[in-house]
Design an enzyme around this catalytic site. Structure first.
Site, PDB file in Angstrom:
ATOM      1  N   ARG A 146       0.127   9.024 -10.973  1.00  0.00           N
ATOM      2  CA  ARG A 146       0.280   8.071 -12.070  1.00  0.00           C
ATOM      3  C   ARG A 146      -0.816   7.004 -12.037  1.00  0.00           C
ATOM      4  O   ARG A 146      -1.140   6.405 -13.045  1.00  0.00           O
ATOM      5  CB  ARG A 146       1.658   7.410 -11.958  1.00  0.00           C
ATOM      6  CG  ARG A 146       2.079   6.638 -13.154  1.00  0.00           C
ATOM      7  CD  ARG A 146       3.519   6.186 -13.062  1.00  0.00           C
ATOM      8  NE  ARG A 146       3.802   5.447 -11.841  1.00  0.00           N
ATOM      9  CZ  ARG A 146       4.823   4.612 -11.675  1.00  0.00           C
ATOM     10  NH1 ARG A 146       5.665   4.433 -12.652  1.00  0.00           N
ATOM     11  NH2 ARG A 146       5.027   3.980 -10.548  1.00  0.00           N
ATOM     12  N   TYR A 147      -1.344   6.725 -10.860  1.00  0.00           N
ATOM     13  CA  TYR A 147      -2.410   5.724 -10.714  1.00  0.00           C
ATOM     14  C   TYR A 147      -3.699   6.458 -10.363  1.00  0.00           C
ATOM     15  O   TYR A 147      -3.663   7.560  -9.800  1.00  0.00           O
ATOM     16  CB  TYR A 147      -2.062   4.736  -9.594  1.00  0.00           C
ATOM     17  CG  TYR A 147      -0.810   3.939  -9.855  1.00  0.00           C
ATOM     18  CD1 TYR A 147      -0.818   2.850 -10.732  1.00  0.00           C
ATOM     19  CD2 TYR A 147       0.388   4.260  -9.230  1.00  0.00           C
ATOM     20  CE1 TYR A 147       0.328   2.112 -10.966  1.00  0.00           C
ATOM     21  CE2 TYR A 147       1.544   3.527  -9.463  1.00  0.00           C
ATOM     22  CZ  TYR A 147       1.504   2.451 -10.328  1.00  0.00           C
ATOM     23  OH  TYR A 147       2.642   1.727 -10.556  1.00  0.00           O
ATOM     24  N   ARG A 157      -4.430   7.209  -6.172  1.00  0.00           N
ATOM     25  CA  ARG A 157      -3.370   7.473  -5.192  1.00  0.00           C
ATOM     26  C   ARG A 157      -2.279   8.355  -5.787  1.00  0.00           C
ATOM     27  O   ARG A 157      -2.087   8.359  -7.010  1.00  0.00           O
ATOM     28  CB  ARG A 157      -2.770   6.168  -4.666  1.00  0.00           C
ATOM     29  CG  ARG A 157      -2.292   5.220  -5.751  1.00  0.00           C
ATOM     30  CD  ARG A 157      -2.371   3.770  -5.241  1.00  0.00           C
ATOM     31  NE  ARG A 157      -1.862   2.807  -6.209  1.00  0.00           N
ATOM     32  CZ  ARG A 157      -2.585   2.284  -7.187  1.00  0.00           C
ATOM     33  NH1 ARG A 157      -3.843   2.660  -7.370  1.00  0.00           N
ATOM     34  NH2 ARG A 157      -2.060   1.397  -7.999  1.00  0.00           N
ATOM     35  N   CYS A 192      18.412  11.888   1.865  1.00  0.00           N
ATOM     36  CA  CYS A 192      18.318  10.573   2.507  1.00  0.00           C
ATOM     37  C   CYS A 192      19.470  10.463   3.492  1.00  0.00           C
ATOM     38  O   CYS A 192      20.456  11.194   3.376  1.00  0.00           O
ATOM     39  CB  CYS A 192      18.446   9.453   1.482  1.00  0.00           C
ATOM     40  SG  CYS A 192      17.190   9.532   0.204  1.00  0.00           S
ATOM     41  N   CYS A 246      21.514   5.086  -1.935  1.00  0.00           N
ATOM     42  CA  CYS A 246      21.589   3.753  -2.526  1.00  0.00           C
ATOM     43  C   CYS A 246      22.052   3.919  -3.967  1.00  0.00           C
ATOM     44  O   CYS A 246      21.477   4.715  -4.716  1.00  0.00           O
ATOM     45  CB  CYS A 246      20.211   3.098  -2.508  1.00  0.00           C
ATOM     46  SG  CYS A 246      19.403   3.219  -0.902  1.00  0.00           S
ATOM     47  N   CYS A 304      19.465   3.890  -6.855  1.00  0.00           N
ATOM     48  CA  CYS A 304      18.209   4.595  -6.556  1.00  0.00           C
ATOM     49  C   CYS A 304      17.455   5.031  -7.820  1.00  0.00           C
ATOM     50  O   CYS A 304      18.017   5.673  -8.701  1.00  0.00           O
ATOM     51  CB  CYS A 304      18.505   5.826  -5.700  1.00  0.00           C
ATOM     52  SG  CYS A 304      17.011   6.777  -5.370  1.00  0.00           S
ATOM     53  N   ARG A 339      15.367   7.297  -7.988  1.00  0.00           N
ATOM     54  CA  ARG A 339      15.300   8.768  -8.032  1.00  0.00           C
ATOM     55  C   ARG A 339      16.684   9.389  -7.908  1.00  0.00           C
ATOM     56  O   ARG A 339      16.834  10.492  -7.375  1.00  0.00           O
ATOM     57  CB  ARG A 339      14.384   9.300  -6.930  1.00  0.00           C
ATOM     58  CG  ARG A 339      12.977   8.877  -7.152  1.00  0.00           C
ATOM     59  CD  ARG A 339      11.924   9.660  -6.398  1.00  0.00           C
ATOM     60  NE  ARG A 339      10.723   8.879  -6.526  1.00  0.00           N
ATOM     61  CZ  ARG A 339      10.135   8.217  -5.535  1.00  0.00           C
ATOM     62  NH1 ARG A 339      10.589   8.322  -4.308  1.00  0.00           N
ATOM     63  NH2 ARG A 339       9.085   7.486  -5.771  1.00  0.00           N
ATOM     64  N   ASP A 378      15.139  -1.000 -11.547  1.00  0.00           N
ATOM     65  CA  ASP A 378      14.781  -0.177 -12.704  1.00  0.00           C
ATOM     66  C   ASP A 378      15.994   0.044 -13.605  1.00  0.00           C
ATOM     67  O   ASP A 378      17.142  -0.076 -13.169  1.00  0.00           O
ATOM     68  CB  ASP A 378      14.245   1.179 -12.224  1.00  0.00           C
ATOM     69  CG  ASP A 378      12.900   1.041 -11.535  1.00  0.00           C
ATOM     70  OD1 ASP A 378      12.085   0.220 -12.000  1.00  0.00           O
ATOM     71  OD2 ASP A 378      12.671   1.747 -10.534  1.00  0.00           O
ATOM     72  N   ASP A 404       8.572  -2.467 -12.564  1.00  0.00           N
ATOM     73  CA  ASP A 404       7.970  -1.185 -12.909  1.00  0.00           C
ATOM     74  C   ASP A 404       8.194  -1.017 -14.405  1.00  0.00           C
ATOM     75  O   ASP A 404       9.342  -0.886 -14.852  1.00  0.00           O
ATOM     76  CB  ASP A 404       8.652  -0.057 -12.109  1.00  0.00           C
ATOM     77  CG  ASP A 404       7.623   0.833 -11.442  1.00  0.00           C
ATOM     78  OD1 ASP A 404       6.678   1.247 -12.136  1.00  0.00           O
ATOM     79  OD2 ASP A 404       7.761   1.095 -10.230  1.00  0.00           O
ATOM     80  N   LYS A 455       3.511  -0.614 -12.034  1.00  0.00           N
ATOM     81  CA  LYS A 455       4.006  -1.902 -11.526  1.00  0.00           C
ATOM     82  C   LYS A 455       3.275  -3.062 -12.183  1.00  0.00           C
ATOM     83  O   LYS A 455       2.049  -3.089 -12.217  1.00  0.00           O
ATOM     84  CB  LYS A 455       3.758  -1.992 -10.021  1.00  0.00           C
ATOM     85  CG  LYS A 455       4.629  -1.092  -9.204  1.00  0.00           C
ATOM     86  CD  LYS A 455       4.354  -1.318  -7.718  1.00  0.00           C
ATOM     87  CE  LYS A 455       4.919  -0.174  -6.912  1.00  0.00           C
ATOM     88  NZ  LYS A 455       4.203   1.094  -7.171  1.00  0.00           N
TER      89      LYS A 455
END
Ligand code: SF4
Length: 412
Positions: A137-138, A141, A150, A154, A157, A159, A318, A355, A362
């Site tokens: 996306r950037y 990177r 995980c 959370c 989350c 994702r 988000d 974001d 970001k």
């Protein structure tokens, strides 16, 4: 002008007893598991095998389960699984329905309340994915997803569409294609391994990936994003650290939200990573009921530094589907930043970011410190609300007159 929710008048800091208590380090203890051998308790695989993952277990261990939590847990395994290792479960205060640890990992019925503008992929990762498991996306990177698992899940989350596979996303990274993509794109200088949690891979599998990535000449540095040191500090073994230190420059970003997560066990695990020469940063998510107040965030930031971790980002939560009950306001986030900047060490001040919804990346958000810019000066204010002038022409040329402090009436 000043909107400082932490420093009181005359520079006093209210709520100092709570602040000091939050900064203390404690062990998570053994809780219900006093009869488990030390060898098992400190074995991360034992912790994973004995995760609390069903409604029956949760009801037994947390008899104060509220109707809201009961409803959420009933549905969790269709949306985002319930999973809490015994170690982390011990941080929950069963007597407190508003325990900040509980809000993060115990499902709630509100997760099914979806607003039309909420999204399953709020950062637009799937639309920036040239090969499965890779997000580009950037410009320089990439995000390299290695697993959908995980240690705990959370409830906010980003994702949650994919992690735990409860909603059937069916994530299958293709390591060969991901590595090949990185190899063929010389503009990529930084790879962030994430997921799910990369530290859930075995040492051997993780080393297999790091070794292959390190062999790509244009990669300048590698990063691992992980919540394992917080959820499962037992995983940060001396063997893991000895393996990781062979792949420098390697940075690790942890994810901790509340000072109570920083136990003596976590401090030791982070110390092992730091001793392996790994620079550590922390990313927090701003969460209602968890950390949306200045006292908690300041204690957290200072405690992170004591664990040799630089507070790196505070993320605005988000717009993930079903997360409204956990989202704190941007106003609160700005007030927290105001309470940190100037009131504590610069190293303890993270960058607050949103974001941009839908894949805009970001965006840093800050309280206003530049009050005006015009032909011959930049007017700024400091953390105490005092106003200063910095002489400078509109084209940036320094002006031949001294800087000065401005009395507010004059400025107004
Ligand atoms: S550890 Fe990270 S990826 Fe896993 S559920 Fe939490 S926020 Fe999501």
């Amino acid at each position: 002008m000043q909107n400082n929710t932490f420093a009181g008048q005359n520079g006093e800091y209210p709520d100092s007893t709570r602040f000091q208590a939050l900064k203390e380090f404690h062990s998570a203890g053994r809780g219900f598991w006093t009869d488990v051998s030390e060898a098992n308790w400190t074995d991360w695989r034992w912790q994973l095998k004995n995760r609390i993952a069903s409604l029956e277990q949760l009801q037994r261990l947390l008899p104060t389960l509220t109707p809201e939590e009961y409803a959420g847990t009933l549905l969790a395994n269709k949306k985002l699984a319930l999973s809490i290792p015994p170690y982390f479960f011990n941080l929950i205060d069963a007597a407190d329905e508003n325990c900040p640890i509980r809000w993060q990992v115990v499902p709630r019925g509100q997760e099914t309340h979806a607003a039309p503008w909420e999204m399953s992929d709020p950062c637009g990762e799937d639309t920036h994915s040239p090969v499965p498991g890779l997000v580009h996306r950037y410009p320089d990177r990439v995000l390299f997803l290695v697993t959908d698992r995980c240690a705990a899940y959370c409830r906010y989350c980003t994702r949650s569409r994919m992690v735990s596979n409860a909603s059937g996303y069916d994530f299958h990274p293709e390591f060969d294609r991901q590595i090949e993509y990185v190899r063929r794109h010389a503009e990529i200088r930084d790879v962030l391994l994430s997921g799910g949690d990369p530290l859930l891979l075995s040492d051997e599998k993780l080393e297999f990936l790091l070794e292959r990535l390190r062999a790509i000449p244009h990669l300048e540095f590698l990063r691992i994003g992980t919540r394992i040191p917080v959820f499962l500090p037992q995983r940060v073994t001396p063997g893991l650290c000895a393996m990781l230190k062979q792949y420098h420059p390697l940075f690790v970003s942890i994810h901790s939200n509340h000072p109570r997560e920083l136990t003596t066990e976590v401090r030791e695990a982070l110390g092992r990573l730091a001793d392996a020469g790994i620079p550590l940063g922390n990313q927090s998510v701003l969460l209602r009921h968890v950390n949306d107040d200045a006292v908690t965030m300041r204690a957290h930031a200072q405690k992170l530094l004591m664990c040799r971790v630089k507070p790196y980002y505070i993320y605005q939560c988000d717009l993930i589907t079903g997360s409204a009950h956990l989202r704190a306001s941007v106003r609160k986030g700005l007030a927290i930043m105001e309470s940190l900047r100037g009131h504590t060490s610069g190293y303890a001040v993270p960058q607050y970011v949103i974001d941009a919804p839908g894949g805009g990346g970001k965006v840093p958000v800050n309280p206003e410190y530049v009050l005006s810019r015009n032909n011959d000066r930049v007017v700024i204010r400091n953390f105490e609300g005092r106003i200063f002038e910095y002489p400078e022409a509109a084209d940036g040329t320094p002006l031949g007159r001294p800087p000065r402090e401005i009395e507010e009436p004059e400025f107004v």
